[in-house]
Structure formats: C-alpha cells, structure tokens
Write an enzyme that holds these catalytic residues in place. Sequence first.
Site, mmCIF file in Angstrom:
data_model
loop_
_atom_site.group_PDB
_atom_site.id
_atom_site.type_symbol
_atom_site.label_atom_id
_atom_site.label_comp_id
_atom_site.label_asym_id
_atom_site.label_seq_id
_atom_site.Cartn_x
_atom_site.Cartn_y
_atom_site.Cartn_z
ATOM 1 N N ARG A 1 0.838 2.775 10.350
ATOM 2 C CA ARG A 1 1.846 1.882 9.769
ATOM 3 C C ARG A 1 1.875 2.145 8.277
ATOM 4 N NH1 ARG A 1 -0.418 -3.543 9.434
ATOM 5 N NH2 ARG A 1 -0.347 -3.230 7.201
ATOM 6 N N HIS B 1 2.522 -4.875 6.998
ATOM 7 C CA HIS B 1 2.626 -5.463 8.355
ATOM 8 C C HIS B 1 4.019 -6.059 8.554
ATOM 9 C CE1 HIS B 1 1.820 -7.871 11.887
ATOM 10 N NE2 HIS B 1 2.116 -8.961 11.210
ATOM 11 N N TYR C 1 -5.587 -4.590 1.040
ATOM 12 C CA TYR C 1 -6.691 -4.332 1.968
ATOM 13 C C TYR C 1 -6.863 -2.882 2.365
ATOM 14 C CZ TYR C 1 -2.753 -5.214 5.220
ATOM 15 O OH TYR C 1 -1.542 -5.209 5.870
#
Lengths: 351, 328
Positions: free
Chosen positions: A257, A261, A270
């Site tokens: 990805r 998100h 992160y």
Amino acid sequence: MPNEVIAEFKVTRMSILDENGIADVALMPELSHEEIRKMYELMLLARAFDQRALALQREGRLGTYPPIMGQEAAQVGSAMAIKPADWVFPSFRETGVHLSLGYPIAQIFQYWSGDERGQLTPDNLNIFPFCVSVGTHIPHAVGAAMAARYRRDPIAVVAYFGDGATSKGDFHEGFNMAGVFRLPVVFICQNNQWAISIPVKEQTAAASLAQKAVAYGFEGIQVDGNDVFAVYCATRNALEKARGNGGPTFIECLTYRVADHTTADDAGRYRSSEEVAAWRARDPILRLERFMAAQGFWSEDYGREARSRASASMDEAVHEMEGFPPPAAADMFEHACASLSPRQTRQQEGL
Amino acid sequence: MSEMTYRDALNLALKEEMRRDPTVVVWGEDVALYEGSFKVTRGLVAEFGEERVKDTPISENTIVGVTIGAAMGGLRPVAELMTVNFALLAMDQIVNHMSKIRSMFGGQTNLPLVVRMPGGGGSQLAAQHSQSLETFFMHCPGLRLVYPATPADAKGLLKSAIRDNNPVIFLEHELLYNSKGEVPEDPEFLVPIGKSEVKRSGDQVTIVAYARMTVLALQAAEDLAKEGISCEVLDLRSLAPLDDEGIMASIRKTGRAVVVEECWRTCGLGAEISSRIFENCFDILQAPVQRVSGLDVPMPYSREIEKICIPRKETIVQAVKEVMQGKF
C-alpha cells in the site's frame, strides 16, 4: 519409536514478470498484445481513479477514501481472470477490480461521496457491495458458494480481503467451512504489508499468509502481487479448479500500500520513507511498461495517450456523479426491511 | 387438528416447507445425523438428504454468515444455533450484516433466512446457558423476532418465517419442547408475523406475555379467576415487530396491564411495552403498568435459587393484584 511424520507441506511463490519487465517465457500466459494493453490501460484507469479521488477528497467533495496505489496489478490481474457469471465479494480497497469488471465509474465516486446508491450493482454484474467491515464478507462468499453448489451453478465465488483480515475469526471459520465442504471459492488476499499501522510481521508469526490455507485442507499460493501476469495466472488456475469441483484456493498477493490507509491516515507516522521508496521502485505499472516496451508495443506517445484517456474518463465520471440528485431522507426506510413495521412507517411519515 | 408437542410441531413445519420449496435447506451443529440437540430436526436427513441437511463445524458466527451468503445466493436457509447463548458469538453477523444488508444494498437482495435458537432458563444450566436474550435482537432494526408459546403457533410461525423475505430470528423455549397442544394439519396453516393473539379473554386486566411466560400467565389467570379477577392474556408471539394494535386494543378494553418478561428487567422488553402503553393509552389507564421480570443477576446454578430469578405463576398473580389495587 521415532515420531512419525504425519504431514509435510510447502508453500510456493509464483512470479513471471520481474522488476525490470523481463518475463519468464515458459510461464507466460497466452495473452495477446491487445489483452496486455487492456490490462495496462485498466491499471492506468485504476491509478487515475485513485488520484482523482484523493484530489476530490481534499476538496471536500468525497468522504474518507482508501487509496489503492501500488496494488493495481493484484486487482486488475485477478479481475481479468474472473468470468461474468462468477460472483465477487470485494472488500473496500478493490477499486481496480470494479473498474476491470466494468462497474460504472461515476457510481464508485458516488459511493465515496456518501451516497449508498453507488452500490446499486448493474444487473449484468455479479459484484456484491464491498464490505467495509474487515473480513466479515468471507462467510458470505462461502455461503454463496454453498448456494451455487446446491443450485448446480458451475460458477466460482471470489472473495477479496487484506492481510489484516487474516487475523479475524471470520477468515478462519470461513476458510474452515470452505475446506470442509470443498466449495468453489477463491480467496484473494492483497497482502499490502500494513493493516493501518500494524505491519504484517505483527499480524502473524507465520512465514506467509498463503500457508494458512494448508491448515484448512486446501491449497495456498503466494504470488508476486505487483506482477500482473502471475496474479492473472494464479487466479485463472484457481477459478478453473473451483468451477471444476476441485475445491477452494487461497492466493496471497504480495504487494504494498504505497499511499495512506485512508485519507484519514498519515502513514508517515509509522513507516519509513525508505521502505515506501523501495516499493515505489517495484511499481506494477512501470514494470508492465518496461515489458511492453521491450516487446515493442509500448511507446512514450502511447503511454501519454493512454493516461490522457484515463484522465478524461475521470472527468466524465465526476461530471456524471455531480449530476446525480441527492438521496431523499425518506428513502432510508425504503429498503430497511422487505416490509416495514407500523412504527417504522410512522417514523418515515413523520420525517 | 391433531395433538402434538411443540418440538414435533416445529419438526412438521420444517418438513412441510422443505417438501414445498426445494430452496429450503437446514444447517447447523449436530442437525443431521444427531437430529439436533433438542431433536427438532428429527428425520430430516433421512427424508431430504445430506445436501439439504448439513452438519457444520462449531462456528456460530460463520453459520450465520454462510446463511446470509446462501440467502443472497437464492436459497431459503434455516440455520440452527444450538442455543441462543451461542448467538452472542454471531452478533457481528446478525447485527452488522443480517439486519443491514438489505438496506445497505438498496433493496437489491432479500434475505429470506431463518436462524432458529432454543433459549430461556429453568433447566439448571447456570449463568452462560440459561439466558433470555430476546431484547438484544429487538433493539436492532431490520430483524424479525418471533417466540411462540404453543405448538400451533410454533408450526404456523416457523412456516411464516421460512416464507418471509426478511431475516427472522426464531426463538424456541427449551422448557416448552415437550408441551402439547392441538395443531392444524393444513400445510397452508400460517401464523402471521407481527400479530399477537388473545389466548384468554378477560375484562379487568391484560397480562402481556410471550413464549413460556404466556403459559405461566394463563395459569395465573386461572387462579385469579377463582378470586374474581378477570384477566385477559395477550400472547405477543412476535417480538419484532411488536403488535401495537393488538396490545392497545386489549388495554383499551381492560384499562390495566401487567407485562411479563423472562429477560432481565433493565432495558427489557417490558420497559419498551410499558412505555408504548403509557404513550398510547395513558388516558384510559386506571393504574400504572406493572412489570414481572427476570432478576438482574447472572443465572445461579442452584435449582432452587434459579427458580427465584425467573417469573413464576405466583409473581404474576402478585403483580396482577397490585395493579388491581393501584391508582395514579
């Protein structure tokens, strides 16, 4: 007495097209240049949708949107193997599948603008509305396969989900039942490495997701998810097996990805930019371009023109979407039940 | 008419509907070879085969999930959960999917499915296996919920539930399986969902009840008649949707109401029904509505203490006497 070996298994990874665009000729599926161009253009269409959706979201014209960038090969490659009679149960990050199967683009925008009528699937498509809950549609796909088997309908059912879903009870229970009843279902996991902020190594201690199928008594295979040919082959093989009463298959597409998100997320908090950059270099569209160029059916001009066509499709779809009248409040009761209760009728009338 | 048990009436309903409609299938834990934990599916696999009557792994959430998928896939599945207590494992599929899919899919699919679940207390099965969770389902729009008290209603409601295009949760009381009653033999005998029934006519007070509570209410009414108190016993039969019309018609006749619920009192269906009575019949009520409920504790294992936790004939009689003396 030495312990007896009661089970041994191996899990393989399929790849056909490498990062430099060089294909393994022996494994290459029989696809015409026209079909490969179609795959390429659908991947461009998926990316164009993504970019337009992100722009519209920033302008406040769409709600929260989950981008698919980087996963185009996994989505287009698998969808190209699906036949019109097969049934598809998507999760919420499968725009490339919808586009490949011919779902109206304006309706996908309509859904993300906050209008559920975007999920009204055209009659010629067997796509179920996508499931925003994680993995909870896996049992529905298994149930649909039970119904197809019972009706002697020689179709396959496909369920799409992400790596995060493999930790859900629905995944394990659904896989178990699909295995026990040897159902005509193909499970496609886009392992994009991150479930919001949880990397896949914190999602499972297993060496692959594919091997989880082994415990349920059916085949699991990992494919290079950025290799559109491998994804296509694995899906086509699994679908043929399912339609031929050979039982379920689990395909783990190893992909990434590249974006956040959703538009409500900031992945920079992160994960490292180096990691993202490494995966950007493995971009599935770039890889296919290299292959097509080496085979002599891609040029800068063609690429530019194809991108421009994709962008024009988005202009047209957004224009169409903005012409849809807003939903009426009373409509929320319309389909709440096959027949409304007296109290629901009073509430509807009181709006 | 022929006399049969509540269990046999349910069994007959399943058989009749499976004979009538080849899309009706039955699945759940131990429903085929073992013929159900409460033997409601007796003889089904012998008559209809293993393809239509399937044993499933112990996966309540997915039993409901595949039932949803199969209903979308053109079948009319009837799933059995061994007891209502295990429905808690399936609440995501029930609440997040079963109740909403029709609405979220814009009416493009019906969900003609039934999930049967035995429930209720009184069998000394302790805290986790004696629950009355009817209110959990009533709270959620999009679900039908029925809970019969008699063998005839058991048959008629199950047949209606199977033919209904809405998802229906079908509760069966574990202590009623052996109860007997007259059941119409007509294979087209149906009991409409959403309609209550006056099981005993009276004119001084209405006892609103359902399932085993109806049986107790009828016994209480019999005792009270000997003391000169005329009770009407209204059996709800369907808990969702509630039959407001039937409830209010009875209250308008008697002017007093006692609502009996086996579930916990807090946020129980008695509170909902009392509130509806106050909203609709306050002008003619002669006394505040009384509720008889399960006690708000996890069910004790001890047989004697368990009895105190569930409404009894005596507690219903007491409540009726209080409402007869009550004034605003």
